[in-house]
Structures are given as structure tokens and as C-alpha cells.
Design a protein around this motif. Structure first.
Motif, PDB file in Angstrom:
ATOM      1  N   GLY A 114      19.106  -7.304   2.089  1.00  0.00           N
ATOM      2  CA  GLY A 114      20.153  -7.710   3.016  1.00  0.00           C
ATOM      3  C   GLY A 114      20.643  -6.568   3.878  1.00  0.00           C
ATOM      4  N   CYS A 115      21.628  -6.836   4.718  1.00  0.00           N
ATOM      5  CA  CYS A 115      22.229  -5.802   5.559  1.00  0.00           C
ATOM      6  C   CYS A 115      22.872  -4.743   4.661  1.00  0.00           C
ATOM      7  N   VAL A 116      22.882  -3.503   5.102  1.00  0.00           N
ATOM      8  CA  VAL A 116      23.323  -2.411   4.236  1.00  0.00           C
ATOM      9  C   VAL A 116      24.787  -2.533   3.826  1.00  0.00           C
ATOM     10  N   TYR A 117      25.595  -3.241   4.606  1.00  0.00           N
ATOM     11  CA  TYR A 117      27.027  -3.364   4.318  1.00  0.00           C
ATOM     12  C   TYR A 117      27.356  -4.623   3.529  1.00  0.00           C
ATOM     13  N   CYS A 118      26.378  -5.501   3.316  1.00  0.00           N
ATOM     14  CA  CYS A 118      26.628  -6.831   2.759  1.00  0.00           C
ATOM     15  C   CYS A 118      26.473  -6.800   1.241  1.00  0.00           C
ATOM     16  N   ASP A 119      27.459  -7.343   0.527  1.00  0.00           N
ATOM     17  CA  ASP A 119      27.387  -7.345  -0.931  1.00  0.00           C
ATOM     18  C   ASP A 119      26.585  -8.537  -1.435  1.00  0.00           C
ATOM     19  N   VAL A 120      26.520  -8.695  -2.736  1.00  0.00           N
ATOM     20  CA  VAL A 120      25.655  -9.727  -3.311  1.00  0.00           C
ATOM     21  C   VAL A 120      26.152 -11.145  -3.043  1.00  0.00           C
ATOM     22  N   GLU A 121      27.373 -11.287  -2.554  1.00  0.00           N
ATOM     23  CA  GLU A 121      27.898 -12.611  -2.222  1.00  0.00           C
ATOM     24  C   GLU A 121      27.611 -12.983  -0.772  1.00  0.00           C
TER      25      GLU A 121
END
Length: 308
Positions: free
Chosen positions: A43-50
Motif C-alpha cells: 500500500g501507500c507508505v503512509y497508509c495503515d493496515v485499515e
């Protein structure tokens, strides 16, 4: 324009709906092509698992329950006005048309007094014509908003943050959405790795040029369980302090069209998940600081539209 030198979502919703609107965030269990291997992983580097959402479906809360509980929370607060059913987590058009229909059907019993609009968050490279056809049909029943993540007007930045779509993907998705009569809300993040103050100005200019109806903008935030967490701890990433962010934000707002609605001016995060900047968990008064900065400059939203 209201008494503020920029166009707020609250003022716009009162103009168009006669009252304030309240978002109910929903998790439909969607995915993203830069997570499942179609384009990449992680995913995007800033995006968490949710997936920048609630994670409610993974926790066993089906959509009907999520919506009912969200509406109940609004009612308990005594907040006047209906809700926007906001399908937030991940890329909500990255599914088969039949699944998209099934997801949207959750809202059907609440259309009217309780739910006034649908808002669908997605990526520009997952917004196919089949999905747009579904959304256009729903738009005949109640307003449908497409929330499209641009994030940065630089292809190199989009590659660096593992976004893995292009500016051209965004431009094409906006045009195809608007051709079907859908409302488009463009997302931008200020202060991403590799993006500077001039990058913030370019993002605003692109959103103005494409004529999106609304804009959501927020500061770069470092959350736990993200690639950005490691970069931040390694010293590769620095986040903006609130006053610096407001200066960049003022530049950004000056380059938008005057009629574009600002749905969000800054982001917030769960205290337990946020690493930086810490002001993101507080109420730093960004709206008031932005108004003061624009007044200090003697400018307003749109003042530098097309100037540079």
C-alpha cells in the motif's frame, strides 16, 4: 463565499441542503491494487493496515450495523441534519459491479431523511466505466460523490510513496466522472516525501484546472504500522509544524477556484497510532489560523488562480 476567506463544507451544505451534513464512515472490505500484487504490495507508505479507514468490517461489523450505529451516534449528539454515507476504507470501486451494487444497497432503507448523499472513496486507476455506470444510476436517486485520491501532482512523488498511479490517471478519472454528472472531490496531502511547498502549489493548481467540485487536504501524518514510520525513525521524513502547514495551506487555497468546496483542511488521527506531527491529535485551530493568514496576506481562496 461566507465570512471566511474560503469556501467551507459547512457553509456549502447549509446552502444546498438547508442544514449541516454529517459523515458516517463505512468499511465495505475493499482492497487496493498496490496491496494485492496487481500493481504492488504494502500500500501507500503512509497508509495503515485499515486502509485509512475504520477496519470495522474486519472486526465483524457488517455494513448495515456500521450505518445504523453511525446514525445513532449522530442522533445521540443531537446534531441536526442528515448523514453522508461515506465508504472510506481502501478503494471502493476496486470490486465487481455486482459487489458495488450490493454495498450501496445497504443505504437504500435510509435514503431521504437519514441519508442525503453517498460518498465513495477510491483511486483514479480503479474507477472503471462499469463502476461509473453503477454510480451514475445511483446518482439519479441521491447525490453521489466520488472522492478521488490525487495526493500529489508529481508522478515521481506518487512513485516514491508507492501510490503507483499517475497524474494522468487522476485527470482521466475526473473527466469520466464529471461526464456522468457525478460530484468529484479531489484529495491532496501536503508535505509528502519528495514534495515541497512548490509541490503543494502545483497540486492546488491541478485540482483547479481539472475543475473538481470539492477538495480534501491534510498534512502528512506518520502512523504506526506504516512504511512511513520506518522512514521517519530513520530520519528520512520530517513532518510540518502547524504554523508551517498553515502557510503551505494558504498557498494551496489561493490557487484553487473560488467555488471549490473545502471539505477538509487538516487531518486527525488516533493518539495511539500517531507518531508525528503530534498537533494532529489536538484541535490546533487550523481553520482560524488559515483565515488569519489569508487576511494577513490580503488574499482569499482563488486569489492566485492561474497566476503561477
Amino acid at each position: 463565499m461566507n465570512s471566511l476567506p474560503f469556501r467551507t463544507f459547512l457553509a456549502w451544505s447549509r446552502e444546498h441542503f438547508g442544514t449541516a451534513l454529517h459523515r458516517v464512515a463505512l468499511d465495505a472490505g475493499s482492497q487496493c491494487p498496490n496491496r494485492d500484487g496487481t500493481k504492488g504490495f504494502g500500500g501507500c507508505v503512509y497508509c495503515d493496515v485499515e486502509g485509512s479507514g475504520t477496519g470495522a468490517l474486519r472486526k465483524g461489523e457488517d455494513l448495515d450495523r456500521q450505518l445504523r450505529e453511525g446514525l445513532a451516534r449522530i442522533a445521540r449528539r443531537g446534531a441536526p441534519g442528515p448523514a453522508v454515507a461515506y465508504f472510506q476504507s481502501y478503494s471502493n470501486t476496486y470490486v465487481a459491479p455486482a459487489r458495488l451494487e450490493e454495498v450501496l444497497a445497504t443505504v437504500e432503507p435510509f435514503i431521504g431523511r437519514e441519508v442525503a448523499a453517498l460518498s465513495i472513496a477510491t483511486r483514479p486507476d480503479t474507477l472503471g466505466d462499469d463502476a461509473l455506470d453503477v454510480l451514475a444510476r445511483w446518482n439519479e436517486r441521491l447525490p453521489v460523490w466520488i472522492e478521488l485520491g490525487l495526493e500529489s501532482a508529481s508522478d515521481s512523488v506518487l512513485q516514491e510513496i508507492n501510490r503507483l498511479h499517475t497524474v494522468a490517471d487522476f485527470e482521466g478519472a475526473v473527466r469520466r466522472s464529471k461526464a456522468r454528472g457525478l460530484t468529484v472531490i479531489g484529495h491532496a496531502i501536503l508535505g509528502l516525501p519528495g514534495d515541497d511547498r512548490e509541490g503543494a502549489r502545483r497540486s492546488a493548481a491541478l485540482l483547479a484546472r481539472e475543475g473538481v467540485d470539492g477538495v480534501k487536504v491534510h498534512q502528512t501524518m506518520v502512523l504506526r504500522r506504516t512504511v512511513l514510520e520506518r522512514w521517519w525513525k530513520d530520519g528520512r521524513v520530517a513532518t510540518l509544524e502547524v504554523d508551517e502547514y498553515v502557510e503551505w495551506l494558504a498557498d494551496f487555497v489561493e490557487r484553487l477556484r473560488p467555488e471549490q468546496v473545502l471539505h477538509r483542511l487538516n487531518g486527525d488521527a488516533d493518539r495511539a497510532q500517531l507518531l508525528a506531527p503530534q498537533w494532529s491529535t489536538l484541535n490546533p485551530g487550523v481553520r482560524e489560523k488559515l483565515a488569519a493568514e489569508l487576511r494577513r496576506r490580503g488574499t482569499h481562496q482563488g486569489a492566485r488562480l492561474g497566476v503561477d
